[in-house]
Design an enzyme around this catalytic site. Structure first.
Site, mmCIF file in Angstrom:
data_model
loop_
_atom_site.group_PDB
_atom_site.id
_atom_site.type_symbol
_atom_site.label_atom_id
_atom_site.label_comp_id
_atom_site.label_asym_id
_atom_site.label_seq_id
_atom_site.Cartn_x
_atom_site.Cartn_y
_atom_site.Cartn_z
ATOM 1 N N HIS A 24 -36.600 21.043 -27.978
ATOM 2 C CA HIS A 24 -36.775 21.555 -26.627
ATOM 3 C C HIS A 24 -36.388 21.681 -25.852
ATOM 4 C CE1 HIS A 24 -35.949 17.728 -25.391
ATOM 5 N NE2 HIS A 24 -37.845 16.630 -25.949
ATOM 6 N N HIS A 78 -44.934 6.231 -29.367
ATOM 7 C CA HIS A 78 -44.744 6.700 -28.653
ATOM 8 C C HIS A 78 -45.756 8.096 -28.846
ATOM 9 C CE1 HIS A 78 -42.120 9.208 -26.349
ATOM 10 N NE2 HIS A 78 -41.573 9.816 -26.554
ATOM 11 N N GLU A 80 -45.086 11.329 -27.505
ATOM 12 C CA GLU A 80 -44.539 12.939 -27.862
ATOM 13 C C GLU A 80 -44.605 13.501 -29.214
ATOM 14 O OE1 GLU A 80 -40.421 13.127 -26.855
ATOM 15 O OE2 GLU A 80 -40.756 15.089 -26.050
ATOM 16 N N ASP A 82 -43.658 14.851 -31.621
ATOM 17 C CA ASP A 82 -42.737 14.926 -32.697
ATOM 18 C C ASP A 82 -42.766 14.036 -33.392
ATOM 19 O OD1 ASP A 82 -41.711 13.806 -29.892
ATOM 20 O OD2 ASP A 82 -39.167 14.244 -31.357
ATOM 21 N N HIS A 145 -38.505 6.266 -22.760
ATOM 22 C CA HIS A 145 -38.638 7.816 -21.596
ATOM 23 C C HIS A 145 -39.622 8.259 -21.337
ATOM 24 C CE1 HIS A 145 -38.823 11.158 -24.004
ATOM 25 N NE2 HIS A 145 -39.011 10.881 -24.966
ATOM 26 N N ASP A 164 -37.875 6.221 -29.449
ATOM 27 C CA ASP A 164 -36.428 7.424 -28.856
ATOM 28 C C ASP A 164 -34.896 5.824 -28.844
ATOM 29 O OD1 ASP A 164 -37.709 9.889 -29.884
ATOM 30 O OD2 ASP A 164 -38.759 10.023 -27.523
ATOM 31 N N TYR A 191 -27.546 12.304 -27.191
ATOM 32 C CA TYR A 191 -28.729 11.914 -27.164
ATOM 33 C C TYR A 191 -29.059 11.264 -25.754
ATOM 34 C CZ TYR A 191 -33.199 10.729 -28.416
ATOM 35 O OH TYR A 191 -34.890 10.014 -29.216
ATOM 36 N N HIS A 224 -35.747 8.905 -34.537
ATOM 37 C CA HIS A 224 -34.223 9.910 -34.925
ATOM 38 C C HIS A 224 -33.605 9.161 -35.221
ATOM 39 C CE1 HIS A 224 -36.630 12.360 -32.945
ATOM 40 N NE2 HIS A 224 -36.904 11.950 -31.682
HETATM 41 FE FE1 FEO Z 1 -39.687 11.080 -27.352
HETATM 42 FE FE2 FEO Z 1 -38.513 11.490 -30.387
HETATM 43 O O1 FEO Z 1 -39.775 11.676 -28.711
#
Ligand code: FEO
Length: 395
Positions: A24, A78, A80, A82, A145, A164, A191, A224
């Site tokens: 993104h 989370h 999001e 991903d 976040h 994250d 990051y 991640h």
């Molecule tokens: Fe906020 Fe890795 O997604």
């Protein structure tokens, strides 16, 4: 996907996205990973999923440990995508009625992403869930976040699933900090600079809170990149340092140019800053990715912007970096502007306003050069650079 046992009966299930180069709008030159986790206990618990394209890989990896249908609980730290876009496939396979634990905002946000009426169990901050020999504690990390973000902590194993937080966009065969050494730190920094910088004040409060609670942490497992088991304190201390944003004797000179006039000014400024003992980075907007620029901006005390005036305005690439940088709210910067112009020459004034908007300390009205900078114009650039150098801390 190959499951990796982190501690007894707790597995990391890493989907390695080797080829992603744009996350993104963030440049991921070395890919990324999406880590899900599986805990084998009386109640078999899956923590997070992965991007939808890797959902079958995830199910296959779970199948190497246990029949996916035997999963009892799912935790979503989370929303999001991903980490959640694999949920529909996973829930379909393990059973749509399986309890899905998430924060209150997680329930709201998951419901806005997916139409399935899953068996949601919203959890409270510091709420607990017993899964047999282990108890999970949920820690809300709202706005770090997303509003739904939370961490999940395994009390008995001192393992923190940090969503994250403490992550890095990195695809590799390594899974742990002891396999990477310091080579992982630039990925963690990038990051932080691009995903978390905006929330730095909240991060400091969260780390204070966790310290206050005296929660011991043996392993940090982000969603991640690599896991921190050798020295989790290292990344926590780095987050404290990065969040404070103490300015250093470093400058980033960000510029674009049409016929090399603003470029000449930038090069003289960089040369002078170097002579003044300032660590300096020259970053041309059309050859530097915005996410790499932000990484350099993190610890710089001074940011200088150079733009030609184009159609009574700044160069378009400048608009991109201002939009991006403003959103991430870097703190404690001094700023200065420069640029070449032909007739109207608004760019320096517009840059000054942008820097004021970001609460930079603009230490000079800036330098404008009419067309190609002459000796006087270049001398003015040298003086501007010296003024910036004098305003920076000694180190
Ligand atoms: Fe906020 Fe890795 O997604």
């Amino acid at each position: 996907m190959r499951p990796i046992e982190i501690v007894k009966d707790i597995y990391c299930l890493p989907a390695i996205d080797w080829n992603i180069r744009d996350f993104h709008g963030y440049s991921t030159y070395e890919g990324t990973t999406y880590n899900a986790y599986l805990i084998i206990d009386d109640k078999i618990t899956l923590i997070d999923t992965v991007k939808s394209a890797f959902a079958d890989e995830l199910l296959d990896a779970i199948g190497q440990i246990v029949d996916p249908k035997k999963i009892d609980y799912v935790v979503s730290n989370h929303t999001e995508m991903d980490h959640s876009s694999g949920l529909p496939r996973v829930m379909h396979r393990i059973g749509e009625d399986k309890p899905l634990y998430t924060s209150k905002m997680g329930l709201k946000n998951l419901s806005k992403h997916y139409t399935q009426k899953w068996n949601y169990h919203p959890v409270d901050n510091l709420g607990e869930l017993n899964i047999g020999k282990r108890t999970l504690t949920f820690l809300e990390t709202r706005m770090i976040h997303w509003p739904d973000s939370m961490f999940t902590y395994v009390n008995e194993d001192k393992v923190l699933f940090s969503s994250d937080g403490f992550g890095q966009h990195y695809a590799g065969v390594e899974r742990f900090d002891d396999q990477m050494g310091d080579a992982i730190m630039p990925h963690a920094l990038k990051y932080f600079a691009n995903i978390l910088l905006l929330y730095a004040p909240l991060i400091l409060k969260l780390i204070d809170k966790v310290t206050e609670l005296g929660i011991p942490i043996d392993v940090i497992c982000p969603d991640h990149g690599i896991l921190w088991r050798k020295d989790p304190g290292k990344i926590i201390n780095a987050y404290v340092e990065w969040s404070r944003q103490a300015p250093r004797r470093k400058a980033v000179v960000i510029y674009d140019t049409m016929w090399h006039s603003t470029e000449k000014m930038a090069e003289v400024i960089v040369e002078t800053l170097g002579e003044e003992g300032v660590h300096v980075k020259l970053m041309k907007l059309r050859t530097s990715h915005r996410s790499d620029i932000m990484t350099e901006v993190m610890d710089a005390g001074a940011i200088m912007f150079g733009s030609p005036t184009l159609n009574n305005n700044i160069f378009p690439t400048m608009g991109d970096i201002f939009t991006y940088m403003k959103g991430l709210k870097p703190l404690n910067k001094i700023g200065a502007a420069f640029g070449s112009y032909g007739w109207s020459g608004e760019a320096v004034k517009i840059i000054n306003q942008q820097m004021e908007d970001m609460k930079f300390n603009v230490i000079d009205p800036g330098v404008r050069s009419h067309y190609i900078p002459d000796d006087d114009g270049l001398a003015a650039c040298r003086e501007l650079a010296k003024k910036v150098a004098q305003a920076l801390p000694a180190k």
